[in-house]
Design a protein around this motif. Structure first.
Motif, PDB file in Angstrom:
ATOM      1  N   ASP A  83     -14.344  28.530  11.166  1.00 29.88           N
ATOM      2  CA  ASP A  83     -13.575  28.772   9.945  1.00 29.88           C
ATOM      3  C   ASP A  83     -13.302  27.434   9.269  1.00 29.88           C
ATOM      4  O   ASP A  83     -13.198  26.385   9.923  1.00 29.88           O
ATOM      5  N   LEU A  94      -8.083  20.884   1.096  1.00 24.91           N
ATOM      6  CA  LEU A  94      -7.239  22.044   0.827  1.00 24.91           C
ATOM      7  C   LEU A  94      -7.908  22.854  -0.279  1.00 24.91           C
ATOM      8  O   LEU A  94      -7.652  22.665  -1.468  1.00 24.91           O
ATOM      9  N   VAL A  95      -8.766  23.751   0.130  1.00 25.68           N
ATOM     10  CA  VAL A  95      -9.530  24.553  -0.823  1.00 25.68           C
ATOM     11  C   VAL A  95      -8.620  25.519  -1.569  1.00 25.68           C
ATOM     12  O   VAL A  95      -8.756  25.746  -2.767  1.00 25.68           O
ATOM     13  N   HIS A  96      -7.645  26.097  -0.846  1.00 28.31           N
ATOM     14  CA  HIS A  96      -6.709  27.063  -1.438  1.00 28.31           C
ATOM     15  C   HIS A  96      -5.337  26.418  -1.592  1.00 28.31           C
ATOM     16  O   HIS A  96      -4.802  25.859  -0.643  1.00 28.31           O
ATOM     17  N   GLN A  97      -4.785  26.487  -2.779  1.00 27.39           N
ATOM     18  CA  GLN A  97      -3.481  25.875  -3.030  1.00 27.39           C
ATOM     19  C   GLN A  97      -2.320  26.830  -2.789  1.00 27.39           C
ATOM     20  O   GLN A  97      -1.177  26.388  -2.658  1.00 27.39           O
ATOM     21  N   HIS A  98      -2.593  28.113  -2.721  1.00 31.38           N
ATOM     22  CA  HIS A  98      -1.506  29.089  -2.629  1.00 31.38           C
ATOM     23  C   HIS A  98      -1.578  29.938  -1.363  1.00 31.38           C
ATOM     24  O   HIS A  98      -0.919  30.963  -1.264  1.00 31.38           O
ATOM     25  N   LYS A  99      -2.402  29.521  -0.412  1.00 31.16           N
ATOM     26  CA  LYS A  99      -2.430  30.188   0.890  1.00 31.16           C
ATOM     27  C   LYS A  99      -2.927  29.191   1.934  1.00 31.16           C
ATOM     28  O   LYS A  99      -3.343  28.079   1.598  1.00 31.16           O
ATOM     29  N   ASP A 100      -2.867  29.595   3.178  1.00 25.88           N
ATOM     30  CA  ASP A 100      -3.244  28.700   4.262  1.00 25.88           C
ATOM     31  C   ASP A 100      -4.722  28.299   4.173  1.00 25.88           C
ATOM     32  O   ASP A 100      -5.547  29.025   3.615  1.00 25.88           O
ATOM     33  N   ASN A 101      -5.007  27.140   4.748  1.00 25.20           N
ATOM     34  CA  ASN A 101      -6.381  26.631   4.823  1.00 25.20           C
ATOM     35  C   ASN A 101      -6.745  26.414   6.291  1.00 25.20           C
ATOM     36  O   ASN A 101      -6.787  25.276   6.771  1.00 25.20           O
ATOM     37  N   THR A 103      -8.682  25.894   9.763  1.00 27.69           N
ATOM     38  CA  THR A 103      -9.926  25.251  10.176  1.00 27.69           C
ATOM     39  C   THR A 103     -10.104  25.472  11.670  1.00 27.69           C
ATOM     40  O   THR A 103      -9.177  25.249  12.447  1.00 27.69           O
TER      41      THR A 103
END
Length: 200
Positions: free
Chosen positions: A19, A56-63, A65
């Motif tokens: 992921d 940090l691909v997503h600013q409004h949810k978890d990222n 890995t």
């Protein structure tokens, strides 16, 4: 979290992603972004400096890995070889799914297991790798089991090959059972996996 510039020498890193996304750059001039099932194989050889960061691909949810980085020693003759780099994109990484759909295997490295004949243009280890010698039979599997799923691991292609099995999710209370058996020659069935992951 990030791994800023740091050196490697005399071995390889195999970074197998499950992921998330990784940004990679190194002193030889290779750089790129990969993840979500992709595999990067870097032969440090005589020396390379590289870095790994996690955007940090997503600013409004978890990222999240999730990945493994396996360090594979180079044979003595290749310790000071020129550095090399191979990238296997997620769609090119071979996969197997059991007939009932309850077990799946991602073949991060290796060939000729579970009926998979990998396209060596997209799946061959670097030429100076320990894994490039078929006699070493280097295999890296990622296995996922659904509830009540089972999987029989094939024995190694070569004799006298050691295997390790690592359970990364699941526990005894979830009835994860790992068994092995001896073959007719008295050698134990090889476990050619890096990780076993249960999904329930």
């Amino acid at each position: 979290v990030r791994f800023p510039q740091h050196p490697h020498r005399g071995f390889e890193t195999i970074t197998a992603t499950i992921d998330g996304i990784i940004d990679h750059a190194e002193s030889v001039g290779n750089a790129g972004q990969y993840g979500m099932g992709g595999v990067q194989w870097m032969t440090a050889g005589s020396g390379v400096v590289h870095s790994e960061t996690f955007p940090l691909v997503h600013q409004h949810k978890d990222n999240p890995t999730c990945f493994f980085q396996i360090w594979l020693n180079l044979p003595a003759r290749s310790k000071m070889t020129d550095p090399s780099f191979a990238m296997f994109w997620a769609p090119d990484v071979p996969k197997y799914t059991s007939p009932d759909g309850k077990a799946s295997v991602t073949l991060f490295a290796g060939n000729n297991y579970f009926g998979i004949q990998a396209d060596q243009r997209n799946h061959a280890p670097p030429p100076d790798s320990w894994a490039s010698d078929p006699a070493n039979d280097v295999e890296i599997f990622h296995i996922t089991l659904q509830r009540s799923g089972t999987l029989v691991l094939p024995k190694s292609n070569e004799d006298n090959v050691n295997r390790s099995l690592f359970l990364i999710e699941g526990a005894k209370q979830n009835n994860v059972v790992i068994q092995y058996k001896d073959d007719d020659k008295g050698s134990k069935t090889a476990l050619a996996v890096v990780a076993l992951r249960r999904r329930w």
